[in-house]
Design an enzyme around this catalytic site. Structure first.
Site, PDB file in Angstrom:
ATOM      1  N   GLY A 238       0.831  -1.203   0.000  1.00 30.08           N
ATOM      2  CA  GLY A 238       0.000   0.000   0.000  1.00 30.08           C
ATOM      3  C   GLY A 238       0.863   1.248   0.000  1.00 30.08           C
ATOM      4  O   GLY A 238       0.851   2.026  -0.940  1.00 30.08           O
ATOM      5  N   GLU A 702       6.617   3.154   9.284  1.00 30.96           N
ATOM      6  CA  GLU A 702       7.161   4.358   8.668  1.00 30.96           C
ATOM      7  C   GLU A 702       8.464   4.816   9.297  1.00 30.96           C
ATOM      8  O   GLU A 702       9.388   5.233   8.596  1.00 30.96           O
ATOM      9  CB  GLU A 702       6.084   5.440   8.674  1.00 30.96           C
ATOM     10  CG  GLU A 702       4.968   4.943   7.768  1.00 30.96           C
ATOM     11  CD  GLU A 702       3.743   5.822   7.696  1.00 30.96           C
ATOM     12  OE1 GLU A 702       3.692   6.644   6.788  1.00 30.96           O
ATOM     13  OE2 GLU A 702       2.852   5.664   8.533  1.00 30.96           O
TER      14      GLU A 702
HETATM   15 MO1  MOS Z   1       0.683   5.480   4.817  1.00 26.97          MO
HETATM   16  S1  MOS Z   1       1.827   6.794   3.734  1.00 26.97           S
HETATM   17  O1  MOS Z   1       0.535   6.330   6.248  1.00 26.97           O
HETATM   18  O2  MOS Z   1      -0.805   5.091   4.108  1.00 26.97           O
END
Ligand code: MOS
Length: 735
Positions: A238, A702
């Site tokens: 994703g 992230e």
């Molecule tokens: Mo992600 S860039 O937080 O969907």
């Protein structure tokens, strides 16, 4: 009897299904009488369609219909996600003759086969009227907007008086760092299979936001959301590309309604570059001032980032750069630059990747100026109080990440001078460090756990499996609480039959989904113990669960729980049920929470043709408690690959003559392959952050990549003596 699952190196619960092809992704659905849809993309940078001739295409055998703005259904407006709606952008293609950016869909071919649709694409004739456009941050014709003035939820981050404090600093630096537009390229393309059963719409999609799609599609089509079901049990990557409703999905739904058949729409790779969100190009002016001991007393972070003409996509990198160190005087300011592309926005650590290339480059430059060891400069500026709000941090083990990483890497053997380390054959060796952080954010969730009389367990909760391992993490939590093997658990996620399927993004998936699963499982556990007539909190033998239920005439035991963040109330669940974003963090009522990482990188650079190779990376992460060790480690490996890509090769190329993105394929948009990666060693602090949730989990996906590109760039400086502040770093930058 299974005693422990959480934190073990358990294999992926869906691994075998994936290998055997049993895990079905969006485009894997093949329905009877299915038709195939293919968008046609605009070939101009901006303008309008004067005439579009689809007659030759429609006359081709196997072409069912060609939809354009002239004959397609009118849609109700869709609001941009940051304007309170469901859309990855507000602009909906095929609703008028307007072309706002190169690559925008201008027609949709529906055919009996994909090949027929592909063949028809070449005979659609379009006569455009072109307009001038801007695609670069400094292009004439762009418009600028002051973010904090235009978007009240996205203020500047301010502490003390940075301007004044800078004038008193013993050491200062003032440099500008840039990162280009970048595109995620998940293996699985954007894909929809849409089917109408009477007036009910069923959508199989590759999405991180099934509830958002459900709510957004219902609004666009003017139907009741109760008549829409979205299923996304597995997503082939994703990375933010699929975290809100993108334009292609409703086109598939409209086409399916028009032709009265299920329709499959897979956006081809070259169109993906213009079909949805990407990482905005950004320019960061960093001013940093320190006293002679290396204590940073002031910093000013000014950002210029791209948005589209029609949506204001905030750039929030300074939310994290302002808190990375205990800088008492800080000021950020963001200028958004409206350019003629689709709306940019989300791509793994959408702002922090870029903002930390700047911050961690600046800290490195400061360390050389002092001169101090760059690891020690970071540690000297660590803090336990948030400089912006004055609140305490929750668990913050940044210094431990740096110390442990330095030890594992062998940092004490580094010679400080640039160009001072070489291999016997003359290859330049560079060692660099950088740290990173990412906000802890959480989303409201609800869970049901059911133990059935056949001894199996069902778990329903919100979440999307994009390969990051959330199925494994959720399953391990339920398995441990109920003392059963993970394989006995059936997990339903990514399906609006179990709302709210809140968007899985912002690294909040596991920390949001597991607390209510734990509570619901605990509830079932209590019922089981009672049923067995046990006094203490110890479970009966799990092999006997089914028997126990049957003996007591019980068909199943259910546990229910809901969960939302400190500072939220139950209203957020109703909001999430509508597919609207209802998150909280990193700022909670009594504390501020981030995840942290430290990266150590060794590069090797040939002195004559200065090509950079990354030989090894050591990264240590503080992401709270690690629930699923194997998938967590893999997620960090992925983040490091992203860091190397950002540092050395990835750039979505724009050209003021053409508009759009030109290298719209994975041959020319260069992503690292195995041969580009040296060894990667990943370690976790693994201290539960129990102020946040019952499991002590924070985010990981992230933070893994934040600072990684800076660590590579800092290593390149150490190897070559050349400071490159403009990503990606290429051979020609080092000549
Ligand atoms: Mo992600 S860039 O937080 O969907």
């Amino acid at each position: 009897m299974i005693e422990k699952s959480i934190g073990t190196d358990a294999q992926r619960v869906d691994g075998a299904d994936k290998v055997k092809g049993k895990a079905l992704y969006g485009a894997d659905r093949i329905l009877p009488r299915m038709a195939y849809a293919l968008p046609v993309a605009a070939t101009i940078g901006k303008g309008r369609i004067r005439r579009i001739d689809t007659s030759e295409a429609e006359a081709m055998s196997d072409v069912v219909v060609v939809l354009t703005h002239l004959n397609t259904d009118r849609l109700k407006p869709l609001q941009f996600v940051f304007a309170g709606g469901h859309g990855i952008q507000s602009f909906q293609p095929l609703q008028s003759d307007i072309v706002l950016y190169r690559g925008q869909a201008i027609a949709l071919i529906v055919a009996n086969t994909l090949e027929a649709a592909q063949a028809a694409r070449s005979v659609i004739r379009v006569d455009y009227e072109t307009a001038s456009f801007a695609v670069e941050l400094d292009s004439t014709g762009s418009e600028t907007v002051n973010q904090s003035a235009a978007l009240h939820h996205f203020p500047d981050f301010v502490a003390g008086d940075a301007e004044r404090a800078l004038t008193t600093a013993a050491i200062t630096m003032d440099e500008t760092y840039t990162t280009p537009a970048q595109h995620q390229n998940p293996i699985e393309l954007l894909a929809t299979v849409a089917e109408w059963v009477g007036d009910r719409l069923i959508v199989h999609e590759s999405t991180q936001a099934s509830q958002g799609l459900c709510g957004g599609l219902a609004l666009q089509l003017g139907i009741d959301a109760a008549n829409v079901r979205v299923m996304s049990p597995y997503v082939g990557g994703g990375f933010g590309q699929k975290n809100s409703i993108a334009p292609h999905t409703v086109l598939a739904a409209v086409a399916a309604r028009r032709v009265g058949r299920p329709v499959k729409l897979v956006v081809p790779r070259d169109q993906v570059f213009h079909a949805t969100s990407f990482r905005a190009a950004a320019k960061h002016r960093m001013r940093v001032g320190a006293d002679s001991t290396g204590k940073i007393i002031a910093a000013i972070h000014e950002i210029r980032a791209q948005t589209s003409r029609f949506d204001l996509m905030p750039f929030t990198g300074a939310e994290t750069t302002s808190r990375m160190y205990g800088i008492p005087n800080f000021r950020s300011a963001v200028t958004l630059v409206k350019l003629d592309t689709q709306t940019p926005g989300f791509m793994r650590a959408p702002f922090e990747m870029s903002a930390f290339f700047a911050l961690e480059g600046a800290i490195d430059e400061l360390a050389y100026k002092l001169p101090h060891d760059p690891v020690e400069v970071r540690i000297a500026n660590d803090t336990h109080t948030d400089p912006i709000t004055g609140k305490p941090y929750t668990v913050r083990r940044l210094t431990d990440c740096l110390r442990r990483g330095a030890k594992q890497f062998g940092w004490e053997r580094r010679s400080a001078q640039p160009r001072s380390m070489r291999d016997e054959d003359g290859t330049l060796v560079g060692w660099g460090v950088a740290a990173g952080a990412y906000p802890v954010i959480t989303a409201p969730t609800r869970s049901t756990v059911r133990l059935s009389a056949d001894g199996t367990v069902d778990v329903w909760v919100g979440g999307h499996e994009m390969g990051q391992g959330i199925r494994t993490a959720i399953t391990l939590v339920a398995a441990e609480e109920l003392g059963i093997e993970p394989q006995k658990i059936r997990l339903t996620i990514g399906d609006t039959i179990a709302p709210p399927q809140h968007v899985t993004a912002g690294s909040w998936g596991t920390a949001s989904a597991t607390p209510p699963v734990l509570e619901a499982a605990r509830n079932v556990r209590a019922q089981l113990i009672k049923l067995a007539g046990f006094k203490a909190d110890s479970l009966p033998d799990s092999a006997q669960y089914g028997e126990l239920l049957k003996r007591n005439g019980v068909s199943h035991l259910d546990g229910h729980a809901q969960w939302f963040a400190p500072g939220q109330n139950a209203n957020v669940i109703a909001r999430a049920d509508q597919g609207l974003v209802a998150i909280r963090g990193p700022d909670f009522p009594d504390f501020v929470a981030f995840s942290y990482i430290a990266h150590f990188v060794e590069v090797r650079v040939n002195p004559r043709i200065p090509r950079v190779r990354v030989a090894r990376i050591v990264s240590v992460v503080d992401c709270g408690r690690v629930i699923s060790k194997r998938t967590a480690r893999s997620q960090v490996y992925g983040g490091l690959v992203w860091g190397v890509g950002a540092a050395l090769s990835e750039e979505s190329e724009v050209d003021p003559r053409f508009g759009g993105f030109l290298n719209s394929n994975i041959a020319e948009y260069q992503i690292p392959v195995n041969a580009d990666m040296g060894s990667c060693e990943v370690d976790f602090i693994d201290e539960p952050d129990l102020k946040l949730n019952s499991l002590g989990a924070k985010g990981l996906g992230e933070v893994a990549t934040v600072g990684a590109a800076a660590a590579v760039a800092n290593a390149v400086f150490h190897a070559t003596g050349k400071r490159v502040r403009d990503l990606p770093i290429r051979v020609e930058d080092l000549m």
